[in-house]
Design a protein around this motif. Structure first.
Motif, PDB file in Angstrom:
ATOM      1  N   GLN A   1       0.867  -1.173   0.000  1.00  0.00           N
ATOM      2  CA  GLN A   1       0.000   0.000   0.000  1.00  0.00           C
ATOM      3  C   GLN A   1       0.903   1.221   0.000  1.00  0.00           C
ATOM      4  O   GLN A   1       1.796   1.332   0.830  1.00  0.00           O
ATOM      5  CB  GLN A   1      -0.872   0.024   1.258  1.00  0.00           C
ATOM      6  CG  GLN A   1      -1.996  -0.939   1.264  1.00  0.00           C
ATOM      7  CD  GLN A   1      -3.198  -0.391   0.507  1.00  0.00           C
ATOM      8  OE1 GLN A   1      -3.335   0.802   0.296  1.00  0.00           O
ATOM      9  NE2 GLN A   1      -4.055  -1.291   0.076  1.00  0.00           N
TER      10      GLN A   1
ATOM     11  N   PRO B   1       1.221   5.623  -1.875  1.00  0.00           N
ATOM     12  CA  PRO B   1       0.659   6.582  -2.835  1.00  0.00           C
ATOM     13  C   PRO B   1       1.092   6.186  -4.254  1.00  0.00           C
ATOM     14  O   PRO B   1       2.260   5.902  -4.497  1.00  0.00           O
ATOM     15  CB  PRO B   1       1.287   7.920  -2.428  1.00  0.00           C
ATOM     16  CG  PRO B   1       1.738   7.729  -1.026  1.00  0.00           C
ATOM     17  CD  PRO B   1       2.072   6.281  -0.885  1.00  0.00           C
TER      18      PRO B   1
ATOM     19  N   GLN C   1      -3.975   7.138  -2.740  1.00  0.00           N
ATOM     20  CA  GLN C   1      -3.580   5.947  -2.002  1.00  0.00           C
ATOM     21  C   GLN C   1      -4.033   4.716  -2.768  1.00  0.00           C
ATOM     22  O   GLN C   1      -5.169   4.624  -3.211  1.00  0.00           O
ATOM     23  CB  GLN C   1      -4.195   5.952  -0.597  1.00  0.00           C
ATOM     24  CG  GLN C   1      -3.654   4.891   0.324  1.00  0.00           C
ATOM     25  CD  GLN C   1      -2.179   5.091   0.644  1.00  0.00           C
ATOM     26  OE1 GLN C   1      -1.660   6.183   0.579  1.00  0.00           O
ATOM     27  NE2 GLN C   1      -1.507   4.004   0.968  1.00  0.00           N
TER      28      GLN C   1
END
Length: 188
Positions: A123, A125, A136
């Motif tokens: 995970q 940006p 995100q």
């Protein structure tokens, strides 16, 4: 009602399970993309091809009008647009038993499996459709044993996976499976 016989995903829409492994007779030494190009990528290439077609028609009209230099400019521009459209369709990550190939619009980077430390989903940006705006999302990172990691091309917000989270998950799993098979400790 969708016409499943006309779609490329007719097995998927008919409820059949899609395997992460290539077919047993498939040549694993051949470069292949572990996912299908997404609608945004195909749509942008189609727009470029449409512009190239208009330029080719313009070149014919300009030639008939008697201005060969203008026709040559139109013809050259159409040829450049055709090359860019084909390259846009090739952008992405390709795998084979030899390694991972990352194709960008302007260049290609190939890394052999022994030089790859890890392939994992994180995970972070990510760029939305490759534009400067970041949101995100999830990205598949390919880390090298030495040197900097490859530039992230496989994200859930890229032109191949925007709005298709299942396809992103499947592609990430396939990339990780190839790394497990051919990376350090694998059968490769």
């Amino acid at each position: 009602m969708p016409l499943t016989i006309l779609s490329a995903d007719h097995e998927q829409s008919a409820g059949a399970e899609i395997s992460e492994e290539p077919l047993p007779y498939a040549d694993r030494g051949r470069w292949r993309r572990p996912y299908r190009p997404g609608p945004w990528r195909v749509g942008s290439a189609a727009v470029l091809l449409l512009l190239a077609a208009y330029l080719l028609i313009s070149a014919v009209v300009i030639t008939l009008a008697g201005t060969l230099s203008g026709a040559a400019v139109c013809l050259g521009s159409a040829g450049a647009l055709l090359l860019v459209a084909l390259r846009v369709l090739r952008v992405g990550v390709w795998v084979s038993s030899h390694g991972v190939r990352q194709v960008n619009l302007t260049h290609t980077v190939t890394v052999k499996w022994p030089k790859i430390a890890a392939v994992r989903t994180v995970q972070q940006p990510v760029r939305w459709l490759g534009l400067p705006r970041t949101v995100q999302g999830q990205a598949v990172l390919i880390e090298r044993r030495s040197g900097e990691p490859l530039r992230t091309l496989v994200t859930d917000r890229s032109a191949d996976f925007l709005g298709k989270p299942e396809s992103f998950e499947r592609a990430a799993d396939v990339l990780e499976a190839w790394a497990a098979d051919y990376g350090p400790g694998g059968r490769g």
